[in-house]
Scaffold this motif. Structure first.
Motif, short mmCIF file in Angstrom:
data_model
loop_
_atom_site.label_atom_id
_atom_site.label_comp_id
_atom_site.label_asym_id
_atom_site.label_seq_id
_atom_site.Cartn_x
_atom_site.Cartn_y
_atom_site.Cartn_z
N ASP A 45 0.83 -1.22 0.00
CA ASP A 45 0.00 0.00 0.00
C ASP A 45 0.86 1.26 0.00
O ASP A 45 0.38 2.35 -0.34
N TYR A 46 2.12 1.13 0.40
CA TYR A 46 3.00 2.30 0.57
C TYR A 46 4.17 2.30 -0.40
O TYR A 46 5.11 3.07 -0.22
N TRP A 47 4.11 1.50 -1.43
CA TRP A 47 5.14 1.53 -2.48
C TRP A 47 4.79 2.61 -3.50
O TRP A 47 4.71 2.38 -4.71
N PHE A 48 4.59 3.83 -3.01
CA PHE A 48 4.17 4.98 -3.79
C PHE A 48 4.76 6.25 -3.18
O PHE A 48 5.05 6.26 -1.97
N PRO A 49 4.85 7.32 -3.95
CA PRO A 49 5.15 8.62 -3.33
C PRO A 49 4.07 8.92 -2.29
O PRO A 49 2.91 8.54 -2.46
N ARG A 50 4.43 9.60 -1.24
CA ARG A 50 3.51 9.85 -0.12
C ARG A 50 2.15 10.40 -0.56
O ARG A 50 1.12 9.93 -0.12
N ASP A 51 2.15 11.43 -1.40
CA ASP A 51 0.90 12.10 -1.74
C ASP A 51 0.17 11.49 -2.95
O ASP A 51 -0.87 12.01 -3.36
#
Length: 175
Positions: A45-51
């Protein structure tokens, strides 16, 4: 990028954090101060840029085969993540770091649990680790990464289905 035994992870674009202090997250509906982290099942779920707004769906125990084929796709694995085209370049260029934290002070939060929280300061087990190519991570994990013009039609289908789902930073999605 997943935690080892006795660990949880916190993902950040900031490689300079020496100690995580409980705080009230701006995006949380909860008013208690926490240190937030995730276990192995929610790391993707967090393998993305924060925003980066993202809509995620996966097969669960009550998922019908019809919904899985309609939304994830026949033979396409058990999970799909969707982003908007406007975020593709950021996903390819972001410098993301994973902090390994001791699991001991953390407890699950949410129903069903979607993260773990600690109510005390937490010191990382070591320096942050750079997270490798986020697209490669999705491929290696067997997670379909879908790039859409607009997340809302996909999100509306997912939330009306029998799939399990999560949406993060959807307020940043196109209207």
């Amino acid at each position: 990028m997943r935690p080892g035994p006795g660990q949880v992870l916190h993902f950040s674009e900031d490689p300079t954090i020496d100690r995580f202090e409980p705080h009230i997250a701006m995006t949380s509906s909860r008013r208690e101060p926490y240190v937030w982290a995730v276990g192995p099942d929610r790391c993707p779920d967090y393998w993305f840029p924060r925003d980066c707004p993202r809509a995620m769906a996966w097969k669960g125990p009550r998922t019908t085969e019809r919904d899985a084929e309609r939304i994830i796709g026949a033979g396409a694995g058990d999970r799909v993540h969707a982003i908007e085209y406007g975020w593709l370049k950021a996903i390819m260029e972001v410098r993301l770091y994973a902090y390994r934290l001791p699991a001991e002070p953390f407890r699950p939060i949410g129903d069903p649990p979607h993260a773990v929280v600690a109510e005390v300061p937490v010191v990382p087990l070591g320096p942050p680790e750079p997270v490798t190519d986020l697209i490669d991570l999705h491929e290696e994990a067997g997670i379909q990464l879908r790039v859409l013009d607009n997340l809302w039609p996909f999100w509306n289908q997912v939330t009306a289905s029998t799939l399990e789902f999560s949406g993060i930073r959807l307020r940043n999605a196109r209207r």
